[in-house]
Design an enzyme around this catalytic site. Structure first.
Site, mmCIF file in Angstrom:
data_model
loop_
_atom_site.group_PDB
_atom_site.id
_atom_site.type_symbol
_atom_site.label_atom_id
_atom_site.label_comp_id
_atom_site.label_asym_id
_atom_site.label_seq_id
_atom_site.Cartn_x
_atom_site.Cartn_y
_atom_site.Cartn_z
ATOM 1 N N ASN A 6 15.333 -10.572 16.634
ATOM 2 C CA ASN A 6 14.287 -11.348 17.295
ATOM 3 C C ASN A 6 14.612 -11.352 18.783
ATOM 4 O O ASN A 6 15.626 -11.904 19.212
ATOM 5 C CB ASN A 6 14.242 -12.766 16.726
ATOM 6 C CG ASN A 6 13.748 -12.756 15.294
ATOM 7 O OD1 ASN A 6 12.644 -12.293 15.029
ATOM 8 N ND2 ASN A 6 14.564 -13.227 14.370
ATOM 9 N N ARG B 207 19.845 -11.164 9.963
ATOM 10 C CA ARG B 207 19.389 -11.355 11.339
ATOM 11 C C ARG B 207 20.579 -11.186 12.273
ATOM 12 O O ARG B 207 21.644 -11.741 12.015
ATOM 13 C CB ARG B 207 18.777 -12.739 11.517
ATOM 14 C CG ARG B 207 17.550 -12.944 10.677
ATOM 15 C CD ARG B 207 16.953 -14.336 10.891
ATOM 16 N NE ARG B 207 15.964 -14.615 9.883
ATOM 17 C CZ ARG B 207 14.733 -14.134 9.856
ATOM 18 N NH1 ARG B 207 14.324 -13.320 10.808
ATOM 19 N NH2 ARG B 207 13.906 -14.455 8.886
ATOM 20 N N HIS C 253 28.422 -12.580 0.727
ATOM 21 C CA HIS C 253 28.852 -11.382 1.434
ATOM 22 C C HIS C 253 28.149 -10.153 0.881
ATOM 23 O O HIS C 253 27.596 -10.173 -0.207
ATOM 24 C CB HIS C 253 30.376 -11.202 1.328
ATOM 25 C CG HIS C 253 30.868 -10.995 -0.068
ATOM 26 N ND1 HIS C 253 31.224 -12.039 -0.891
ATOM 27 C CD2 HIS C 253 31.048 -9.868 -0.803
ATOM 28 C CE1 HIS C 253 31.611 -11.569 -2.057
ATOM 29 N NE2 HIS C 253 31.514 -10.243 -2.035
ATOM 30 N N HIS D 240 16.988 -3.018 -0.260
ATOM 31 C CA HIS D 240 17.669 -3.399 0.970
ATOM 32 C C HIS D 240 18.061 -4.872 0.950
ATOM 33 O O HIS D 240 17.580 -5.644 0.137
ATOM 34 C CB HIS D 240 16.840 -3.084 2.227
ATOM 35 C CG HIS D 240 15.675 -3.977 2.468
ATOM 36 N ND1 HIS D 240 14.386 -3.584 2.247
ATOM 37 C CD2 HIS D 240 15.597 -5.245 2.943
ATOM 38 C CE1 HIS D 240 13.559 -4.570 2.562
ATOM 39 N NE2 HIS D 240 14.276 -5.595 2.985
ATOM 40 N N GLU E 246 18.919 -3.968 6.327
ATOM 41 C CA GLU E 246 17.849 -4.185 7.314
ATOM 42 C C GLU E 246 18.344 -5.191 8.344
ATOM 43 O O GLU E 246 18.657 -6.328 8.008
ATOM 44 C CB GLU E 246 16.597 -4.722 6.635
ATOM 45 C CG GLU E 246 15.496 -5.104 7.603
ATOM 46 C CD GLU E 246 14.351 -5.844 6.926
ATOM 47 O OE1 GLU E 246 13.614 -6.538 7.655
ATOM 48 O OE2 GLU E 246 14.191 -5.745 5.701
ATOM 49 N N GLU F 211 32.796 -7.219 2.129
ATOM 50 C CA GLU F 211 33.963 -6.938 1.311
ATOM 51 C C GLU F 211 34.079 -5.420 1.152
ATOM 52 O O GLU F 211 33.116 -4.757 0.778
ATOM 53 C CB GLU F 211 33.806 -7.600 -0.057
ATOM 54 C CG GLU F 211 34.979 -7.415 -0.977
ATOM 55 C CD GLU F 211 34.789 -8.107 -2.314
ATOM 56 O OE1 GLU F 211 35.780 -8.269 -3.024
ATOM 57 O OE2 GLU F 211 33.639 -8.481 -2.644
#
Length: 131
Positions: free
Chosen positions: A57, A10, A72, A6, A53, A122
């Site tokens: 927060n 954030r 990217h 993964h 993932e 992309e």
């Protein structure tokens, strides 16, 4: 042997991020782990075990500064022209289609799109190096 599983990013607004990744790339929630002050949401496409993932927060109020080190993510599609048109129809604001050439030959045909948090993705035509 190591296996990539993964990539974590954030995000500020969980709902916007989930909507974008679902509409843009067909990613579905594979797991949603809620903790007291944050969540880890794993997104996956049926065609691949690799996951994105999303870390949310809950107390975060300001967008994240992406810095100058982030590049990217990249995905391959069967028909980049059709995907570009679909992204436009979905109002996902894709960048222009580009032909990346090397020694006079097209190496890749692609466009970039940004998610709600500004991360670049992309979108590349399947084939050649990007089979």
């Amino acid at each position: 042997m190591a296996k990539l599983v993964h990539s974590m990013i954030r995000v500020l607004d969980e709902a916007k991020a989930l909507d974008f990744y679902h509409r843009a790339f067909g990613l579905e929630i594979a797991d949603n782990l809620r903790f007291g002050d944050f969540a880890l949401i794993y997104l996956r496409h049926p065609s691949s075990p690799f996951e994105v993932e999303l870390t949310v927060n809950f107390d975060r109020k300001e967008p994240y500064a992406l810095g100058d080190g982030y590049g990217h993510l990249a995905v391959v599609v069967d028909d980049v022209d059709a995907e570009h048109a679909r992204f436009e129809a979905e109002k996902l604001s894709p960048g222009p289609l580009r032909d990346f050439k090397h020694d006079g030959k097209t190496l890749a045909r692609f466009f970039f799109v940004s998610d709600p948090d500004g991360y670049k993705i992309e979108v590349i035509q399947r084939g050649g190096r990007f089979g």
